[in-house]
Scaffold this motif. Structure first.
Motif, PDB file in Angstrom:
ATOM      1  N   GLN A  37       0.870  -1.165   0.000  1.00  0.00           N
ATOM      2  CA  GLN A  37       0.000   0.000   0.000  1.00  0.00           C
ATOM      3  C   GLN A  37       0.912   1.222   0.000  1.00  0.00           C
ATOM      4  N   TYR A  38       0.412   2.335  -0.505  1.00  0.00           N
ATOM      5  CA  TYR A  38       1.213   3.556  -0.562  1.00  0.00           C
ATOM      6  C   TYR A  38       0.483   4.682   0.155  1.00  0.00           C
ATOM      7  N   LEU A  39       1.197   5.295   1.086  1.00  0.00           N
ATOM      8  CA  LEU A  39       0.655   6.387   1.885  1.00  0.00           C
ATOM      9  C   LEU A  39       1.309   7.693   1.466  1.00  0.00           C
ATOM     10  N   VAL A  40       0.494   8.648   1.045  1.00  0.00           N
ATOM     11  CA  VAL A  40       0.982   9.983   0.712  1.00  0.00           C
ATOM     12  C   VAL A  40       0.664  10.885   1.901  1.00  0.00           C
ATOM     13  N   VAL A  41       1.703  11.291   2.622  1.00  0.00           N
ATOM     14  CA  VAL A  41       1.522  12.111   3.820  1.00  0.00           C
ATOM     15  C   VAL A  41       1.528  13.577   3.409  1.00  0.00           C
TER      16      VAL A  41
END
Length: 243
Positions: A37-41
């Protein structure tokens, strides 16, 4: 950083403000595999892919090492499938302000019905500002599969969230690589091909190549850094040749 010793779930920054959450698994045939999964903060954080429902505690635990889960604002998915959105309702329960993000087709045929919170349905080329990052939606019907399929690019870091494209075997131990991912991903695809092979498959991949991404955020395996346009063109050629 390992966030769960038992599952070996880990989280690493692959581009500025973009984190890969990786959980390795072993398939029944003995092959290694992984779910990313990819989290864009950002001011309005986005999670791309939820992971399967049973992985929710692992992904949530990893996210919490970077930011409070309650801050999550968007949950994006490429198409309706368990590893894309299996835990969508759990994320919406964990983050009161979170909203699903998907294609207009996905909103119409699936997401608008399976969860109670209305999705943000994006049109082809539409942009979504998260703050410092701006996400752009790309309709990719049947590429690699699913009428509702779409993919996203972060225009600020030139990162292409390419979903099931370049699916690699193995546990994806290297968070970000410059090595060959096309060869392993094409070899993995052949025994049970997951591409839909519509009449516009190669054309769609070639259109994505024109974005010239420099980072590919792959859903299974390592993320990749380099000339993404060139690699996507090679993928289009490979898909066409094998058809």
């Amino acid at each position: 950083m390992i966030t769960n010793a038992q599952s070996r779930t880990n989280i690493h920054e692959i581009a500025e403000g973009i984190y890969r959450i990786n959980t390795p698994v072993d398939l029944p045939n003995g092959l290694g595999f992984s779910f990313n999964q990819y989290l864009v903060v950002d001011d309005q954080p986005l999670l791309w892919h939820t992971g399967p429902r049973r992985m929710f505690p692992l992904v949530r635990e990893a996210m919490a090492t970077v930011m409070p889960v309650e801050r999550l604002r968007y949950v994006g998915l490429s198409h309706f499938e368990a590893d894309e959105c299996g835990s969508l309702d759990l994320w919406l329960a964990a983050a009161a302000e979170a909203q699903p993000v998907c294609s207009q087709i996905a909103a119409m045929v699936s997401i608008g019905d399976v969860v109670d919170r209305a999705p943000r349905a994006l049109a082809d080329g539409e942009q979504l500002s998260l703050g410092r990052h701006t996400m752009q939606w790309h309709d990719t019907p049947h590429v690699p599969h699913g009428w509702d399929c779409g993919l996203m690019t972060d225009t600020s870091t030139n990162t292409f969230f390419c979903g099931d494209l370049f699916t690699q075997p193995g546990h994806g131990e290297q968070a970000l690589t410059e090595g060959d991912i096309l060869g392993p991903s094409e070899a993995f695809r052949q025994p049970m091909d997951y591409f839909a092979h519509g009449p516009n498959t190669a054309e769609t991949i070639t259109r994505l190549a024109r974005m010239k991404p420099t980072t590919l955020a792959c859903m299974h395996g390592s993320a990749w850094q380099g000339d993404g346009g060139r690699l996507l063109r090679h993928l289009a050629e490979s898909v066409t040749a094998r058809q």
